[in-house]
Design an enzyme around this catalytic site. Structure first.
Site, PDB file in Angstrom:
ATOM      1  N   GLY A  78       0.828  -1.194   0.000  1.00  0.00           N
ATOM      2  CA  GLY A  78       0.000   0.000   0.000  1.00  0.00           C
ATOM      3  C   GLY A  78       0.869   1.253   0.000  1.00  0.00           C
ATOM      4  O   GLY A  78       1.939   1.276   0.606  1.00  0.00           O
ATOM      5  N   GLY A 156     -10.813  -7.446 -10.015  1.00  0.00           N
ATOM      6  CA  GLY A 156     -10.953  -7.103 -11.432  1.00  0.00           C
ATOM      7  C   GLY A 156     -11.710  -5.806 -11.588  1.00  0.00           C
ATOM      8  O   GLY A 156     -12.077  -5.177 -10.606  1.00  0.00           O
ATOM      9  N   HIS A 252      -3.956  -5.843  11.804  1.00  0.00           N
ATOM     10  CA  HIS A 252      -3.235  -5.614  10.531  1.00  0.00           C
ATOM     11  C   HIS A 252      -2.041  -6.572  10.400  1.00  0.00           C
ATOM     12  O   HIS A 252      -0.884  -6.127  10.369  1.00  0.00           O
ATOM     13  CB  HIS A 252      -2.769  -4.152  10.430  1.00  0.00           C
ATOM     14  CG  HIS A 252      -2.514  -3.718   9.014  1.00  0.00           C
ATOM     15  ND1 HIS A 252      -2.698  -2.426   8.580  1.00  0.00           N
ATOM     16  CD2 HIS A 252      -2.068  -4.410   7.927  1.00  0.00           C
ATOM     17  CE1 HIS A 252      -2.385  -2.339   7.297  1.00  0.00           C
ATOM     18  NE2 HIS A 252      -2.000  -3.531   6.873  1.00  0.00           N
ATOM     19  N   GLY A 254      -1.883  -9.083   7.917  1.00  0.00           N
ATOM     20  CA  GLY A 254      -2.005  -9.795   6.637  1.00  0.00           C
ATOM     21  C   GLY A 254      -0.704 -10.410   6.154  1.00  0.00           C
ATOM     22  O   GLY A 254      -0.676 -11.549   5.697  1.00  0.00           O
TER      23      GLY A 254
HETATM   24  C1  GLV Z   1       0.060  -3.938   4.107  1.00  0.00           C
HETATM   25  O1  GLV Z   1      -0.987  -3.506   4.442  1.00  0.00           O
HETATM   26  C2  GLV Z   1       0.840  -3.415   3.047  1.00  0.00           C
HETATM   27  O2  GLV Z   1       0.428  -2.438   2.416  1.00  0.00           O
HETATM   28  O3  GLV Z   1       1.929  -3.951   2.798  1.00  0.00           O
END
Ligand code: GLV
Length: 287
Positions: A78, A156, A252, A254
């Protein structure tokens, strides 16, 4: 060349930077975020900056860095924390991490989806607090993934959002945060979802209108939600969303596998080094 690194990194990342022998490194060597004043002082005169998604790199930081700065390498896919217009205006290049964390984040999305739809945190709590008295046919039932329709926002460009909300049993948000996606999952969006549907967000918290989500969860407009991202981060511990049984919130994580974070740090180091040398970056954001 001098660089500022805004946080303690997996050691392979710093080693890659140090071994190159191309720059002297000043680092905020802590697991906690660099205070704003330290960031402003730290970047002054630097040629490179290695930052995190939690560092707001705006005009003030760029002014504090001054004209030497030629590369910003972020340890993230991001880039919504970067003032891209200002960065472009100054001819600064940006390195980011688009691919390495895809699998880890996809796995976490599935884990969060299953945790939310099968009510795992609630179930774990019942085991701990004595609520598990016997096997009960109607207790802790949720919605299954098998045979369902999963709508992925960010996969998509061809599915209208309203149709995706209406037809999906699971909505998984994975898109970038941009002015166009900010607050996109709102009252209207949740209003179109089925009452039995589950909403998952592993992108950025600000894509969701959290008040509207809270309302949708409380009123039974949707069945459950799983969020790995919130606005703000961290979410205050007294936030209304945290009091809901049908909302699973993670901090957060992920991309948080050892291997992924280590590979991300090495890639961020290589982006930074290539930027300092004026070479092609392993992954450069096109501004
Ligand atoms: C995680 O949220 C990133 O943007 O790497």
């Amino acid at each position: 060349m001098e660089v500022f690194v805004s946080r303690r990194l997996p050691r392979e990342g710093l080693a890659a930077l140090a071994q190159a022998g191309a720059c002297s490194i000043q680092q905020w060597d802590s697991d906690e975020p660099v205070p704003r004043a330290e960031l402003l002082a730290g970047v002054a005169g630097k040629h490179g900056l290695l930052c995190l998604l939690s560092d707001r790199i705006d005009k003030e930081v760029l002014d504090a860095a001054g004209p030497n700065l030629k590369i910003i390498s972020t340890l993230s896919v991001g880039v919504d924390h970067l003032a891209l217009d200002e960065i472009k205006k100054r001819g600064i290049r940006v390195g980011y991490i688009p691919d390495i964390l895809t699998d880890a984040t996809a796995e976490l999305s599935v884990a969060l989806l299953l945790a939310a739809c099968r009510r795992l945190p609630e179930a774990v709590e019942e085991v701990k607090n004595g609520g598990w008295t016997t096997w009960k046919p109607l207790w802790l039932c949720g919605y299954g993934l098998s045979g369902s329709t999963v709508g992925i926002v960010g996969l998509g460009r061809i599915v209208p959002l309203a149709k995706l909300a209406e037809e999906s049993d699971f909505v998984v948000v994975t898109c970038s945060l941009t002015p166009g996606t900010e607050g996109m999952c709102n009252k209207d969006f949740f209003g179109r979802m089925k009452k039995t549907s589950v909403f998952i967000n592993t992108s950025r918290g600000a894509v969701v209108n959290q008040e509207d989500l809270h309302q949708a969860l409380v009123s039974g407009q949707i069945a459950a939600a799983g969020l790995d991202v919130t606005s703000p981060e961290p979410l205050p511990t007294d936030h209304p969303l945290l009091s809901l049984k049908n909302c699973v919130i993670l901090p957060h994580i992920g991309s948080a596998t050892f291997a992924t974070r280590s590979a991300m740090a090495v890639q961020a180091a290589h982006n930074l080094l290539a930027g300092l040398r004026g070479e092609r970056l392993p992954s450069e954001l096109q501004l």
